[in-house]
Design a protein around this motif. Structure first.
Motif, PDB file in Angstrom:
ATOM      1  N   HIS A 122       1.225  -4.399  -5.806  1.00 36.37           N
ATOM      2  CA  HIS A 122       1.837  -3.065  -5.947  1.00 36.37           C
ATOM      3  C   HIS A 122       3.142  -2.944  -5.162  1.00 36.37           C
ATOM      4  O   HIS A 122       3.523  -1.854  -4.743  1.00 36.37           O
ATOM      5  N   VAL A 123       3.816  -4.070  -4.953  1.00 38.93           N
ATOM      6  CA  VAL A 123       5.132  -4.046  -4.288  1.00 38.93           C
ATOM      7  C   VAL A 123       6.230  -3.890  -5.347  1.00 38.93           C
ATOM      8  O   VAL A 123       6.039  -4.266  -6.505  1.00 38.93           O
ATOM      9  N   SER A 162      -1.762  -5.608   2.656  1.00 40.06           N
ATOM     10  CA  SER A 162      -0.600  -6.146   3.348  1.00 40.06           C
ATOM     11  C   SER A 162       0.579  -5.279   2.961  1.00 40.06           C
ATOM     12  O   SER A 162       0.870  -5.106   1.777  1.00 40.06           O
ATOM     13  N   LEU A 167       0.850  -1.211   0.000  1.00 36.34           N
ATOM     14  CA  LEU A 167       0.000   0.000   0.000  1.00 36.34           C
ATOM     15  C   LEU A 167       0.879   1.253   0.000  1.00 36.34           C
ATOM     16  O   LEU A 167       0.866   2.047   0.925  1.00 36.34           O
ATOM     17  N   GLY A 168       1.671   1.396  -1.069  1.00 39.09           N
ATOM     18  CA  GLY A 168       2.521   2.589  -1.227  1.00 39.09           C
ATOM     19  C   GLY A 168       1.811   3.614  -2.087  1.00 39.09           C
ATOM     20  O   GLY A 168       0.590   3.735  -2.044  1.00 39.09           O
TER      21      GLY A 168
HETATM   22  P1  NAP Z   1       6.130   2.557  -3.288  1.00 37.19           P
HETATM   23  O1  NAP Z   1       5.441   3.848  -3.039  1.00 37.19           O
HETATM   24  O2  NAP Z   1       7.511   2.365  -2.796  1.00 37.19           O
HETATM   25  O3  NAP Z   1       5.179   1.402  -2.745  1.00 37.19           O
HETATM   26  C1  NAP Z   1       5.588   0.083  -2.608  1.00 37.19           C
HETATM   27  C2  NAP Z   1       4.912  -0.476  -1.375  1.00 37.19           C
HETATM   28  O4  NAP Z   1       5.278  -1.848  -1.279  1.00 37.19           O
HETATM   29  C3  NAP Z   1       5.326   0.206  -0.078  1.00 37.19           C
HETATM   30  O5  NAP Z   1       4.137   0.512   0.610  1.00 37.19           O
HETATM   31  C4  NAP Z   1       6.103  -0.871   0.661  1.00 37.19           C
HETATM   32  O6  NAP Z   1       5.788  -0.925   2.027  1.00 37.19           O
HETATM   33  C5  NAP Z   1       5.528  -2.135   0.092  1.00 37.19           C
HETATM   34  N1  NAP Z   1       6.456  -3.260   0.207  1.00 37.19           N
HETATM   35  C6  NAP Z   1       7.727  -3.336  -0.191  1.00 37.19           C
HETATM   36  N2  NAP Z   1       8.214  -4.569   0.032  1.00 37.19           N
HETATM   37  C7  NAP Z   1       7.215  -5.267   0.603  1.00 37.19           C
HETATM   38  C8  NAP Z   1       7.091  -6.581   1.063  1.00 37.19           C
HETATM   39  N3  NAP Z   1       8.120  -7.440   0.998  1.00 37.19           N
HETATM   40  N4  NAP Z   1       5.897  -6.978   1.577  1.00 37.19           N
HETATM   41  C9  NAP Z   1       4.860  -6.118   1.652  1.00 37.19           C
HETATM   42  N5  NAP Z   1       4.923  -4.839   1.226  1.00 37.19           N
HETATM   43  C10 NAP Z   1       6.085  -4.425   0.711  1.00 37.19           C
HETATM   44  O7  NAP Z   1       6.193   2.243  -4.867  1.00 37.19           O
HETATM   45  P2  NAP Z   1       5.133   2.702  -6.003  1.00 37.19           P
HETATM   46  O8  NAP Z   1       5.525   4.012  -6.548  1.00 37.19           O
HETATM   47  O9  NAP Z   1       3.751   2.509  -5.468  1.00 37.19           O
HETATM   48  O10 NAP Z   1       5.477   1.601  -7.112  1.00 37.19           O
HETATM   49  C11 NAP Z   1       5.350   0.222  -6.828  1.00 37.19           C
HETATM   50  C12 NAP Z   1       5.889  -0.609  -7.985  1.00 37.19           C
HETATM   51  O11 NAP Z   1       4.982  -0.544  -9.092  1.00 37.19           O
HETATM   52  C13 NAP Z   1       7.217  -0.119  -8.578  1.00 37.19           C
HETATM   53  O12 NAP Z   1       8.321  -0.589  -7.847  1.00 37.19           O
HETATM   54  C14 NAP Z   1       7.184  -0.693  -9.991  1.00 37.19           C
HETATM   55  O13 NAP Z   1       7.812  -1.952 -10.014  1.00 37.19           O
HETATM   56  C15 NAP Z   1       5.683  -0.861 -10.280  1.00 37.19           C
HETATM   57  N6  NAP Z   1       5.209   0.048 -11.348  1.00 37.19           N
HETATM   58  C16 NAP Z   1       4.700  -0.487 -12.491  1.00 37.19           C
HETATM   59  C17 NAP Z   1       4.207   0.346 -13.477  1.00 37.19           C
HETATM   60  C18 NAP Z   1       3.638  -0.202 -14.750  1.00 37.19           C
HETATM   61  O14 NAP Z   1       3.801   0.414 -15.786  1.00 37.19           O
HETATM   62  N7  NAP Z   1       2.942  -1.318 -14.721  1.00 37.19           N
HETATM   63  C19 NAP Z   1       4.256   1.738 -13.308  1.00 37.19           C
HETATM   64  C20 NAP Z   1       4.795   2.236 -12.138  1.00 37.19           C
HETATM   65  C21 NAP Z   1       5.279   1.388 -11.148  1.00 37.19           C
HETATM   66  P3  NAP Z   1       6.540  -0.117   3.177  1.00 37.19           P
HETATM   67  O15 NAP Z   1       6.777   1.255   2.614  1.00 37.19           O
HETATM   68  O16 NAP Z   1       5.580  -0.166   4.287  1.00 37.19           O
HETATM   69  O17 NAP Z   1       7.800  -0.854   3.431  1.00 37.19           O
END
Ligand code: NAP
Length: 315
Positions: A196-197, A165, A144-145
């Motif tokens: 969304h991790v 989670s 939930l980022g």
């Molecule tokens: P973000 O703000 O860093 O959010 C990621 C979340 O995942 C954070 O809340 C983090 O929790 C949680 N997390 C990390 N490791 C975890 C684990 N082992 N178990 C449970 N939760 C975990 O990142 P975002 O900007 O939302 O982007 C997320 C991902 O989306 C990117 O890394 C990228 O791979 C993908 N993405 C894909 C596209 C596409 O074109 N399809 C576009 C953009 C991004 P905590 O902060 O609480 O540790």
């Protein structure tokens, strides 16, 4: 490009890859030799071999994406190479696309449209192309980022029960109450599981045979994060055996997915070509930030950087 050509502080000597497909690693390695900075895409492997090929002049790697799983952050840190990325500006577009995949899979939109084109639409029938409602569903968000929260805000309008989670605890997103649950419970209770991790050693293969076995037979898996978070062989087996109902994937392993891949033969799977952030406005913003980061990094100024890699002691 235009901004980089006009840049005066510092002024730049540019070498631009014009190909539609990523440069092969040997070409990339040859062309980065002696550069000060690199603007890269998620299709470029920025690993120890590339850093060694670039040599000691390299100071900045600026990625036009938020995910940095193609970059060896530890190797960059060890060589004093600063890394930039583009968080935030793509969250809303990626959340829109996630909702598109949820609705497409719940309501069988792609299958139905294909049938209309193929002349298979004979008449209205009570159960013709009947799917499930997103409205009122229980949705589980893994991570939930920024993007996970943007998805949750949209789902408030669908009157969902929202489980999540994540390592951080939140109780509300806007007006929507959210419930933090252990991952196993999320897989068991959710009608829709949305990933969304970031891709890390911890999240690679997170959705494998065991997780899929916990899901409801009617459940739908949505992945707009990274392909490797899902064990695709296990996903195919789960769909074959009816352990889950459908999947919506913006990301796969590999990318591009070959046209004869078994996932593409299935009517219960919607695959998109990694277009989460692909609105013109968002892609322009990402490019602008990638340029800002490169210029800032070359000046030795702060830029938008991913968190440093965890040390072995941190786990
Ligand atoms: P973000 O703000 O860093 O959010 C990621 C979340 O995942 C954070 O809340 C983090 O929790 C949680 N997390 C990390 N490791 C975890 C684990 N082992 N178990 C449970 N939760 C975990 O990142 P975002 O900007 O939302 O982007 C997320 C991902 O989306 C990117 O890394 C990228 O791979 C993908 N993405 C894909 C596209 C596409 O074109 N399809 C576009 C953009 C991004 P905590 O902060 O609480 O540790």
């Amino acid at each position: 490009m235009a901004r980089l050509e006009k840049a005066s502080e510092p002024s730049l000597d540019l070498d631009v890859w014009e190909g539609d497909e990523p440069p092969p690693p040997d070409v990339l390695h040859a062309r980065v030799r002696g550069v000060d900075g690199i603007v890269c895409l998620l299709t470029d492997a920025i690993d120890e071999a590339l850093l060694a090929a670039a040599g000691d002049t390299l100071r900045v790697v600026s990625q036009m994406a938020v995910g940095v799983d193609n970059i060896d952050l530890a190797a960059c840190a060890a060589r004093g190479v600063a890394v930039g990325h583009t968080p935030g500006v793509l969250s809303e577009s990626t959340a829109d696309l996630t909702l598109a995949l949820m609705l497409a899979t719940c309501r069988r939109v792609v299958e139905a449209a294909e049938d209309v084109r193929a002349g298979r639409w004979r008449s209205w029938s009570p159960l013709g192309w009947a799917g499930v409602d997103l409205y009122g569903a229980t949705v589980g968000i893994v991570g939930l980022g920024r993007i996970g929260q943007a998805v949750a805000r949209r789902l408030a309008g669908f009157n969902v029960t929202l489980l999540y989670s994540s390592r951080r605890a939140l109780t509300k997103i806007g007006t929507l109450a959210v419930e933090r649950v252990p991952l196993d419970e999320l897989f068991e209770r959710a009608d829709i599981v949305s990933l969304h991790v970031p891709l890390t050693d911890e999240t690679r293969g997170l959705v494998g045979e065991a997780a899929l076995a916990r899901m409801k037979r009617t459940a739908i898996l949505i992945n707009t994060a990274r392909g490797e978070i899902v064990d695709q062989a296990a996903l195919l087996a789960a769909l074959d055996k009816g352990h889950i109902a459908a999947a919506g994937l913006d990301v796969t392993t590999p990318e591009p997915l070959p046209a004869d891949h078994p996932l593409l033969a299935r009517r219960d799977v919607v695959v998109l070509p990694h277009i989460g952030s692909a609105s013109r406005r968002t892609r322009q913003r990402m490019a602008d930030i990638a340029v800002d980061n490169l210029l800032a990094g070359l000046r030795g100024a702060p830029m938008q950087s991913p968190p440093p890699p965890a040390t072995p002691e941190q786990g």
